[in-house]
Design an enzyme around this catalytic site. Structure first.
Site, PDB file in Angstrom:
ATOM      1  N   GLY A 197       0.806  -1.215   0.000  1.00 32.44           N
ATOM      2  CA  GLY A 197       0.000   0.000   0.000  1.00 32.44           C
ATOM      3  C   GLY A 197       0.839   1.265   0.000  1.00 32.44           C
ATOM      4  O   GLY A 197       2.009   1.276  -0.371  1.00 32.44           O
ATOM      5  N   LEU A 223      -3.868  -5.683  -4.688  1.00 35.76           N
ATOM      6  CA  LEU A 223      -2.844  -4.662  -4.472  1.00 35.76           C
ATOM      7  C   LEU A 223      -1.508  -5.272  -4.052  1.00 35.76           C
ATOM      8  O   LEU A 223      -1.434  -5.996  -3.051  1.00 35.76           O
ATOM      9  CB  LEU A 223      -3.321  -3.666  -3.404  1.00 35.76           C
ATOM     10  CG  LEU A 223      -2.331  -2.569  -3.000  1.00 35.76           C
ATOM     11  CD1 LEU A 223      -2.022  -1.659  -4.177  1.00 35.76           C
ATOM     12  CD2 LEU A 223      -2.872  -1.770  -1.825  1.00 35.76           C
ATOM     13  N   ASP A 224      -0.459  -4.981  -4.847  1.00 39.52           N
ATOM     14  CA  ASP A 224       0.923  -5.351  -4.520  1.00 39.52           C
ATOM     15  C   ASP A 224       1.078  -6.844  -4.216  1.00 39.52           C
ATOM     16  O   ASP A 224       1.858  -7.233  -3.340  1.00 39.52           O
ATOM     17  CB  ASP A 224       1.429  -4.536  -3.320  1.00 39.52           C
ATOM     18  CG  ASP A 224       1.443  -3.040  -3.603  1.00 39.52           C
ATOM     19  OD1 ASP A 224       1.654  -2.667  -4.764  1.00 39.52           O
ATOM     20  OD2 ASP A 224       1.231  -2.257  -2.657  1.00 39.52           O
ATOM     21  N   ALA A 225       0.346  -7.666  -4.933  1.00 39.02           N
ATOM     22  CA  ALA A 225       0.360  -9.106  -4.648  1.00 39.02           C
ATOM     23  C   ALA A 225       0.716  -9.947  -5.866  1.00 39.02           C
ATOM     24  O   ALA A 225       0.627 -11.177  -5.810  1.00 39.02           O
ATOM     25  CB  ALA A 225      -0.990  -9.540  -4.091  1.00 39.02           C
TER      26      ALA A 225
END
Length: 290
Positions: A207, A233-235
Site C-alpha cells: 500500500g 494490491l501489490d500481490a
C-alpha cells in the site's frame, strides 16, 4: 560499431513434468538445423503438489530450416503432448513500451536513458499519466503524452480508453513507473503484461507510504520490488527485488532518497528481463532465467 547480433528464437514452456521433455524439444531444434545458445529449466510444484516443468530454450535462426511463419504450428505439434502453456518470441522484434506515471520522475528518467542507449531492443512509444507534471519530460524525449485523469467516478471509462490506446499503438508491455493508481481486474484481464514497481520489499509494507511505515517500525533494511500487476494490491508474481541497509540516524526523507535509487535499478532490471523473455510466470510465482 558493434557487429549486429544473430537473431534467435526463444521458447518459454510450463507444463506437467514428464520424462523426455528436454530431449524432445532439443531434438526438434537440432533436426531443423538450429544452434542452441541457451537452455535452462527448473522443476517446481504447483499448489496441489503436482510437479511442473519450467523451461527456456533459445536458438539461432540463420541456420534454422523452418521459416518463422511455420514455426508456431510446428511447435504446437511438439508441445501439445505436454498439455502445458508455451510462448514463442524472436530476439530481433522491437518491443513497444507504454510507461504509466503519476508525478514522480526518477523511474521514467531511468527507463528513457536505458532505451535511448539501446540497453534493450525496445521503444517507449507513449506515456500515460493521470497528471500533467511529467508532460515536459515526455515532450523533450519526443514521446506522445496522454493525460488521462482518473477519479472514482471516471475510472472504468478511463481504463477502457487506456486499453483502446494500448491496442491502437500495438503496445507489448506496460511499465508502471510510479503510477499511483490501482488497476482494476478489467484492465489486468485486458492487458496482463503489466509490470509495477513497489517501493517496499514485498510482502512487507504494502500500500501507500511504505517508507513511513518502515521508519515507524525501525527497520534496518528497506527495498523495492518489481512485480507483475494483478487485481490484488501489490500481490502479483515477483520479478526482481533489492534492498539497502539503513540506520537509526536516517530520517523518512533519507529512506525515500535511498529507496528511489533502489526502485530505479530494480524496475530497469525487471523490464530488461521481460524484454529478453527470461521471465516465466506460473501461479503467483516467476521463474527468472537470468
Amino acid at each position: 560499431m558493434p557487429a549486429p547480433k544473430t537473431p534467435t528464437a526463444i521458447l518459454l514452456l510450463v507444463c506437467k513434468d514428464t520424462p523426455g521433455i528436454v530431449t524432445r524439444l532439443t531434438s526438434f531444434i537440432a533436426e531443423h538445423g538450429g544452434n542452441l545458445v541457451d537452455v535452462d529449466f527448473h522443476v517446481d510444484a504447483d499448489d496441489s503438489g503436482e510437479k511442473l516443468f519450467l523451461g527456456r530454450l533459445e536458438w539461432e535462426l540463420p541456420t534454422f530450416t523452418l521459416p518463422r511463419a511455420s514455426l508456431p504450428a510446428a511447435l504446437e505439434t511438439v508441445c501439445t503432448p505436454f498439455a502445458g502453456r508455451w510462448t514463442l518470441h524472436f530476439s530481433d522484434t522491437t518491443q513497444r513500451i507504454a510507461v504509466f506515471v503519476s508525478k514522480q520522475d526518477h523511474c521514467m528518467l531511468d527507463l528513457l536513458r536505458r532505451t535511448s542507449f539501446d540497453d534493450v531492443d525496445a521503444q517507449i512509444v507513449l506515456v500515460v499519466s493521470n497528471h500533467l507534471d511529467l508532460k515536459p519530460l515526455a515532450d523533450h524525449a519526443g514521446i506522445a503524452f496522454h493525460h488521462i485523469p482518473i477519479t472514482a467516478s471516471t475510472k472504468q471509462a478511463q481504463e477502457v480508453a487506456e486499453l483502446e490506446l494500448l491496442k491502437a499503438e500495438r503496445v507489448d508491455v506496460v511499465v508502471m513507473a510510479k503510477y499511483m493508481q490501482i488497476l482494476s481486474p478489467t484492465f489486468i484481464e485486458g492487458f496482463p503484461n503489466t509490470i509495477n514497481i513497489h517501493h517496499s520489499f514485498l510482502p512487507a509494507f504494502v500500500g501507500g507510504k511504505p517508507y513511513h511505515q518502515a521508519f515507524a517500525r525501525g527497520v534496518k533494511i528497506i527495498g523495492a520490488t518489481a512485480h507483475f500487476a494483478t487485481a490484488e494490491l501489490d500481490a502479483g508474481p515477483i520479478i526482481e527485488q533489492e534492498c539497502v541497509r539503513i540506520s537509526h540516524r536516517d530520517t523518512v526523507q533519507d529512506l525515500i532518497r535511498k529507496g528511489q535509487d533502489v526502485e530505479r535499478s530494480v524496475l530497469s532490471r525487471a523490464v530488461r528481463l521481460h524484454l529478453l523473455h527470461r521471465i516465466l510466470p506460473y501461479g503467483n510465482k516467476t521463474a527468472v532465467f537470468a
